[in-house]
Motif scaffolding. Structure first.
Motif, PDB file in Angstrom:
ATOM      1  N   SER A  11       2.486  36.589  44.311  1.00 31.83           N
ATOM      2  CA  SER A  11       1.533  35.607  44.420  1.00 31.83           C
ATOM      3  C   SER A  11       1.564  34.671  43.323  1.00 31.83           C
ATOM      4  CB  SER A  11       0.444  36.211  44.802  1.00 31.83           C
ATOM      5  OG  SER A  11       0.328  37.011  45.928  1.00 31.83           O
ATOM      6  N   VAL A  12       1.594  33.255  43.823  1.00 34.67           N
ATOM      7  CA  VAL A  12       1.643  32.437  42.654  1.00 34.67           C
ATOM      8  C   VAL A  12       0.854  31.158  43.072  1.00 34.67           C
ATOM      9  CG1 VAL A  12       3.972  33.027  41.536  1.00 34.67           C
ATOM     10  CG2 VAL A  12       3.940  31.287  43.534  1.00 34.67           C
ATOM     11  N   GLN A  13       0.602  30.216  42.275  1.00 31.24           N
ATOM     12  CA  GLN A  13      -0.165  29.063  42.620  1.00 31.24           C
ATOM     13  C   GLN A  13       0.769  28.041  43.105  1.00 31.24           C
ATOM     14  OE1 GLN A  13      -3.094  28.177  39.447  1.00 31.24           O
ATOM     15  NE2 GLN A  13      -4.713  29.057  40.623  1.00 31.24           N
ATOM     16  N   ALA A  14       0.413  26.826  43.625  1.00 24.79           N
ATOM     17  CA  ALA A  14       1.438  25.798  43.781  1.00 24.79           C
ATOM     18  C   ALA A  14       2.027  25.203  42.631  1.00 24.79           C
ATOM     19  CB  ALA A  14       0.669  24.872  44.642  1.00 24.79           C
ATOM     20  N   GLY A  15       3.180  25.124  42.466  1.00 16.51           N
ATOM     21  CA  GLY A  15       3.957  24.502  41.353  1.00 16.51           C
ATOM     22  C   GLY A  15       4.533  25.511  40.469  1.00 16.51           C
ATOM     23  N   GLY A  16       4.244  26.779  41.002  1.00 20.07           N
ATOM     24  CA  GLY A  16       4.768  27.886  39.989  1.00 20.07           C
ATOM     25  C   GLY A  16       6.074  28.102  40.569  1.00 20.07           C
ATOM     26  N   SER A  17       6.731  29.232  39.883  1.00 16.64           N
ATOM     27  CA  SER A  17       8.193  29.707  40.242  1.00 16.64           C
ATOM     28  C   SER A  17       8.077  31.295  40.471  1.00 16.64           C
ATOM     29  CB  SER A  17       8.930  29.369  38.747  1.00 16.64           C
ATOM     30  OG  SER A  17       9.072  28.005  38.484  1.00 16.64           O
ATOM     31  N   LEU A  18       9.111  31.454  41.099  1.00 15.08           N
ATOM     32  CA  LEU A  18       9.534  33.133  41.196  1.00 15.08           C
ATOM     33  C   LEU A  18      10.830  33.214  41.273  1.00 15.08           C
ATOM     34  CD1 LEU A  18       6.953  34.317  43.852  1.00 15.08           C
ATOM     35  CD2 LEU A  18       7.026  35.182  41.577  1.00 15.08           C
ATOM     36  N   ARG A  19      11.523  34.318  40.648  1.00 11.95           N
ATOM     37  CA  ARG A  19      12.846  34.567  40.972  1.00 11.95           C
ATOM     38  C   ARG A  19      13.038  35.758  41.876  1.00 11.95           C
ATOM     39  NH1 ARG A  19      17.980  35.851  37.009  1.00 11.95           N
ATOM     40  NH2 ARG A  19      16.800  37.804  36.731  1.00 11.95           N
ATOM     41  N   LEU A  20      13.725  35.720  43.215  1.00 12.75           N
ATOM     42  CA  LEU A  20      13.935  36.881  43.949  1.00 12.75           C
ATOM     43  C   LEU A  20      15.113  37.679  43.596  1.00 12.75           C
ATOM     44  CD1 LEU A  20      12.760  35.619  47.200  1.00 12.75           C
ATOM     45  CD2 LEU A  20      11.243  36.527  45.629  1.00 12.75           C
ATOM     46  N   SER A  21      15.466  38.799  43.561  1.00 19.64           N
ATOM     47  CA  SER A  21      16.602  39.584  43.485  1.00 19.64           C
ATOM     48  C   SER A  21      17.033  40.212  44.828  1.00 19.64           C
ATOM     49  CB  SER A  21      16.463  40.326  42.308  1.00 19.64           C
ATOM     50  OG  SER A  21      16.223  39.616  41.055  1.00 19.64           O
ATOM     51  N   CYS A  22      18.068  40.533  44.864  1.00 19.12           N
ATOM     52  CA  CYS A  22      18.646  41.368  45.868  1.00 19.12           C
ATOM     53  C   CYS A  22      19.751  42.137  45.562  1.00 19.12           C
ATOM     54  CB  CYS A  22      19.259  40.379  47.141  1.00 19.12           C
ATOM     55  SG  CYS A  22      19.986  41.381  48.539  1.00 19.12           S
ATOM     56  N   ALA A  23      19.552  43.581  45.290  1.00 16.90           N
ATOM     57  CA  ALA A  23      20.498  44.237  44.755  1.00 16.90           C
ATOM     58  C   ALA A  23      21.472  44.932  45.881  1.00 16.90           C
ATOM     59  CB  ALA A  23      19.931  45.374  43.887  1.00 16.90           C
ATOM     60  N   ALA A  24      22.637  44.724  45.893  1.00 20.95           N
ATOM     61  CA  ALA A  24      23.543  45.220  47.091  1.00 20.95           C
ATOM     62  C   ALA A  24      24.198  46.353  46.631  1.00 20.95           C
ATOM     63  CB  ALA A  24      24.392  44.056  47.452  1.00 20.95           C
ATOM     64  N   SER A  25      24.140  47.637  47.386  1.00 26.46           N
ATOM     65  CA  SER A  25      24.960  48.557  47.113  1.00 26.46           C
ATOM     66  C   SER A  25      25.813  48.891  48.382  1.00 26.46           C
ATOM     67  CB  SER A  25      24.137  49.978  47.072  1.00 26.46           C
ATOM     68  OG  SER A  25      23.126  50.037  47.870  1.00 26.46           O
ATOM     69  N   GLY A  26      27.229  49.266  48.131  1.00 27.48           N
ATOM     70  CA  GLY A  26      28.073  49.473  49.251  1.00 27.48           C
ATOM     71  C   GLY A  26      28.595  48.253  49.994  1.00 27.48           C
ATOM     72  N   TYR A  27      28.367  47.221  49.151  1.00 27.97           N
ATOM     73  CA  TYR A  27      28.796  46.009  49.775  1.00 27.97           C
ATOM     74  C   TYR A  27      29.646  45.235  48.323  1.00 27.97           C
ATOM     75  CZ  TYR A  27      28.744  41.157  51.765  1.00 27.97           C
ATOM     76  OH  TYR A  27      29.232  39.950  52.162  1.00 27.97           O
ATOM     77  N   THR A  28      30.939  45.082  48.663  1.00 31.08           N
ATOM     78  CA  THR A  28      31.540  44.737  47.620  1.00 31.08           C
ATOM     79  C   THR A  28      32.870  43.620  48.352  1.00 31.08           C
ATOM     80  OG1 THR A  28      33.310  46.528  47.957  1.00 31.08           O
ATOM     81  CG2 THR A  28      31.505  46.552  46.239  1.00 31.08           C
ATOM     82  N   TYR A  29      32.384  43.035  49.148  1.00 29.88           N
ATOM     83  CA  TYR A  29      33.174  41.864  49.911  1.00 29.88           C
ATOM     84  C   TYR A  29      33.172  40.712  49.062  1.00 29.88           C
ATOM     85  CZ  TYR A  29      32.862  45.044  53.462  1.00 29.88           C
ATOM     86  OH  TYR A  29      32.974  46.280  54.424  1.00 29.88           O
ATOM     87  N   ARG A  30      34.373  40.122  48.686  1.00 31.61           N
ATOM     88  CA  ARG A  30      34.329  39.131  47.786  1.00 31.61           C
ATOM     89  C   ARG A  30      34.479  37.843  48.823  1.00 31.61           C
ATOM     90  NH1 ARG A  30      32.253  41.628  44.745  1.00 31.61           N
ATOM     91  NH2 ARG A  30      33.121  42.651  42.840  1.00 31.61           N
ATOM     92  N   SER A  31      34.664  37.823  50.099  1.00 32.24           N
ATOM     93  CA  SER A  31      34.755  36.803  50.617  1.00 32.24           C
ATOM     94  C   SER A  31      33.604  36.503  51.913  1.00 32.24           C
ATOM     95  CB  SER A  31      36.538  36.626  51.396  1.00 32.24           C
ATOM     96  OG  SER A  31      36.598  37.877  52.344  1.00 32.24           O
ATOM     97  N   GLY A  32      32.760  37.044  51.681  1.00 30.80           N
ATOM     98  CA  GLY A  32      31.592  36.824  52.841  1.00 30.80           C
ATOM     99  C   GLY A  32      30.833  35.920  52.295  1.00 30.80           C
ATOM    100  N   CYS A  33      29.566  36.136  53.131  1.00 29.85           N
ATOM    101  CA  CYS A  33      28.580  35.256  52.902  1.00 29.85           C
ATOM    102  C   CYS A  33      27.230  35.919  52.633  1.00 29.85           C
ATOM    103  CB  CYS A  33      28.399  34.346  54.072  1.00 29.85           C
ATOM    104  SG  CYS A  33      26.914  33.144  53.845  1.00 29.85           S
ATOM    105  N   MET A  34      26.291  35.667  51.757  1.00 33.46           N
ATOM    106  CA  MET A  34      25.185  36.184  51.346  1.00 33.46           C
ATOM    107  C   MET A  34      23.925  35.103  51.267  1.00 33.46           C
ATOM    108  SD  MET A  34      26.103  38.990  48.433  1.00 33.46           S
ATOM    109  CE  MET A  34      24.554  39.830  48.692  1.00 33.46           C
TER     110      MET A  34
END
Length: 126
Positions: A11-34
């Protein structure tokens, strides 16, 4: 087995920042789309941003362009979404998605993605 695990919501106030992360396991494709999708209560899931990992091309929804930045750390097999200048209308559950067949994926269409995370909630207050 592919597993995508999101983190970084909050939860943040308007104007603030967040960084989302997505840790991928078992996914090593180099020509896909995320990508990142979001869904607010009562609304359809919408594409926010995506990266075609083979060529490094990035795409953004008009509503987040110039505020959000998608990136990927190949060494860590992690996808990020840096969100700046957040607005109350950015409030939603955010999902990470991936598909190894980048050539067939329309980055904005959730139906084209085979793998999904469980989501992380982002709430922006005014």
């Amino acid at each position: 087995q592919v597993q995508l695990v999101e983190s970084g919501g909050g939860s943040v106030q308007a104007g603030g920042s967040l960084r989302l992360s997505c840790a991928a396991s078992g996914y090593t494709y180099r020509s896909g789309c995320m990508g990142w999708f979001r869904q607010a209560p009562g609304k359809e899931r919408e594409g926010v941003a995506a990266i075609y990992t083979g060529v490094g091309s990035t795409f953004y929804a008009a509503s987040v362009k110039d505020r959000f930045t998608i990136s990927r750390d190949n060494a860590k097999n992690t996808l990020y979404l840096q969100m700046n200048s957040l607005k109350p209308e950015d409030t939603a559950m955010y999902y990470c998605a991936a598909d190894p067949l980048g050539y067939k994926v329309r980055w904005y269409d959730s139906r084209d993605f085979a793998y999904w995370g469980q989501g992380t909630q982002v709430t922006v207050s005014s």
